[in-house]
Scaffold this active site. Structure first.
Site, mmCIF file in Angstrom:
data_model
loop_
_atom_site.group_PDB
_atom_site.id
_atom_site.type_symbol
_atom_site.label_atom_id
_atom_site.label_comp_id
_atom_site.label_asym_id
_atom_site.label_seq_id
_atom_site.Cartn_x
_atom_site.Cartn_y
_atom_site.Cartn_z
ATOM 1 N N ASN A 142 0.776 -1.042 -0.409
ATOM 2 C CA ASN A 142 -0.548 -0.460 0.255
ATOM 3 C C ASN A 142 0.587 1.323 0.039
ATOM 4 O O ASN A 142 0.296 2.418 -0.690
ATOM 5 C CB ASN A 142 -0.877 0.114 1.350
ATOM 6 N N PRO A 166 9.380 -6.969 -0.497
ATOM 7 C CA PRO A 166 8.789 -5.769 -0.857
ATOM 8 C C PRO A 166 7.350 -7.290 -1.479
ATOM 9 O O PRO A 166 7.612 -8.214 -1.926
ATOM 10 C CB PRO A 166 9.319 -5.646 -1.920
ATOM 11 N N GLU A 238 4.521 -3.262 12.722
ATOM 12 C CA GLU A 238 3.117 -2.359 12.555
ATOM 13 C C GLU A 238 2.542 -3.019 12.182
ATOM 14 O O GLU A 238 2.003 -3.349 10.523
ATOM 15 C CB GLU A 238 3.936 -1.386 11.796
ATOM 16 N N GLU A 370 -11.196 -4.781 10.441
ATOM 17 C CA GLU A 370 -10.354 -3.830 9.005
ATOM 18 C C GLU A 370 -10.931 -3.801 7.600
ATOM 19 O O GLU A 370 -10.838 -4.586 7.339
ATOM 20 C CB GLU A 370 -8.772 -3.708 9.933
#
Length: 501
Positions: A142, A166, A238, A370
């Protein structure tokens, strides 16, 4: 692209704007991961031996080059993520600023520090910071530039090597950033890149690392934390959020409405810090919606590699599926649709209208899960206590916002929120862009913090070196235990009286 170009299956990525093929990306094997670690470990000692100021000069050149070459990376970020150019530009600025922040502070933070010893003047203590070794950094699709740089740059400045995974969808953005840093003076082998799904290379990636940094889902975070715990290595996580924005009765409603639009729909809601719940005091609920809804309806949605559209595309089909599922489930269970609610296939395969719901209840998926898409629920409450209780009614605790003309009251309320960052009269950027302050989540939103002093020192091992002079801490044979104990007691009393300890 360097190390990602190894032998493995080819995956075709597609641009979210149109669904057309964008790149052929070669996946790594477990053998490739092992080679990446071997190459990184071989290169790391020489990199760590360079003075911190020399490492910092490389990163400063990188920050300047990011700004100078932003046009090409803006296009690439947009093509891989589908986000509006404004938010691609936000990534460039964040990556440049966080690089400059750490480049300027790393030499000071990493130098040996004298600490107060057990006995003043007689115990000399030095704290030394060593690199951990080789760090695994796992970054999502994102914010592929900003999030990679935010974790990799401090890890490198601390003297570590990095094996970076990634997301395959945004592999070209990651490779571009790596190539640019290498062009600015980073030894090529110090930043390795591997690509692949967790089921294929996840265990090899986690088991080879001396420290693991992940930005991703809470489910992925639990897996990483468990694996790190088994190996007794550190991890920084995170994770997700179900972030709340509180509008108090005394808020500037125009300012709150404008800020809420950006906080809810930046990058089409595909931001860990995005606001997914707006909690409004019931005395101003209708007035707030009267300002907020026209702004949402006026958002310019569409594709394009230029500034103009304010809302871009979702990035992945699974994100569209989750967005549609949450909206459909909420409406079927009695929620009210205030605006939006529909995909926009005429714009592209993954465009979805910015959507505002009310009447959302705990039995609906959108209440607790979410969404990670352009959907926000609005709730009316009576007073601050009710607002805090609703805001904290989530397993997440990443970001929050409070809008009020009484800043001191808002700050007092912020301290009652279970969130790692709280913004006053702003949605998310005030806290996140303050790189000198820690950024991270409470509860299921993560472990550890990026940014600030801790964001660099997390990639180091602290060593204490203590030298004792003159007075011994063990009783010398000629003194005896009782007299030695008396002497030490007297010394402690003296230090207390003189405020030396």
């Amino acid at each position: 692209m360097g190390s990602p170009q190894r032998r493995g299956e080819d995956v075709v990525t597609r641009t979210p704007f149109t669904g057309e093929p964008l790149a052929i990306v070669r996946q790594s094997t477990t053998a490739d991961v092992a080679t990446a670690y071997a190459d990184a470990r071989a290169a790391q000692p020489a990199w760590a031996a360079r003075p911190p100021r020399e490492r910092a000069r490389v990163v400063r050149r990188f920050a300047r080059a990011l700004l100078d070459r932003q046009a090409e990376i803006l296009d690439l970020v947009q093509l891989e993520t589908g986000k509006a150019r404004t938010y691609a530009h936000e990534e460039v600025l964040d990556a440049a600023l966080v690089s400059l922040y750490y480049a300027r502070r790393a030499p000071r933070l990493l130098r040996p520090r004298h600490r107060r010893g057990a006995l003043p003047l007689l115990t000399r203590v030095t704290e030394v910071r060593h690199p951990i070794g080789t760090v695994a950094v796992i970054t999502p699709w994102n914010y592929p530039l900003a999030l990679a740089v935010s974790d990799i740059v401090p890890a490198l400045l601390a003297g570590n090597a990095v094996v970076h995974k990634p997301d395959t969808q945004t592999a070209r953005t990651a490779a571009w950033a790596r190539d640019l840093l290498v062009a600015c003076g980073l030894p090529e082998a110090v930043w390795q890149q591997v690509l692949g799904e967790p089921a294929a290379i996840g265990e090899a990636l986690l088991d080879g690392a001396d420290h693991i940094s992940l930005t991703g889902s809470s489910a992925a975070g639990r897996t990483v934390a468990a694996r790190a715990g088994q190996r007794l290595v550190g991890c920084s996580l995170e994770l997700g959020g179900k972030n709340a924005l509180l509008v108090r009765a005394d808020a500037d409603l125009d300012r709150a409405a404008q800020a809420a639009v950006r906080a809810c729909f930046a990058s089409a809601g595909q931001l860990c810090l995005s606001i997914e719940r707006i909690i409004v005091d019931d005395t101003v609920h209708d007035a707030f919606l009267a300002r907020f809804l026209p702004l949402v309806r006026a958002l310019h949605t569409g594709p394009g590699l230029s500034f103009g559209p304010e809302l871009g595309s979702l990035t992945l089909p699974r994100t569209m599926d989750a967005t549609r599922r949450h909206v459909t489930d909420a409406l079927a269970r009695g929620a009210t649709l205030l605006t939006g609610g529909r995909p926009r296939p005429e714009l592209g395969p993954l465009f979805h209208e910015p959507t505002v719901l009310t009447g959302v209840t705990p039995d609906m998926d959108v209440y607790r899960e979410e969404t990670f898409g352009p959907v926000v629920s609005v709730y009316a409450v009576s007073g601050d206590d009710a607002a805090v209780a609703l805001a904290n009614d989530t397993r997440y605790g990443l970001n929050a916002a409070v809008f009020s003309r009484d800043v001191r009251a808002a700050e007092r309320l912020a301290r009652r929120l279970h969130a790692g960052t709280v913004n006053i009269n702003e949605g998310y950027a005030a806290a996140y862009a303050s790189h000198d302050a820690p950024m991270g989540g409470m509860k299921a939103s993560g472990l550890g913090r990026r940014h600030g002093t801790g964001g660099l020192l997390a990639y180091t091992e602290a060593q204490t070196i203590a030298t004792q002079r003159l007075l011994r801490l063990d009783p010398p044979p000629w003194l005896g235990q009782a007299r030695h104990a008396w002497l030490l007691t007297a010394a402690v009393r003296a230090m207390h009286a003189l405020r030396l300890h």
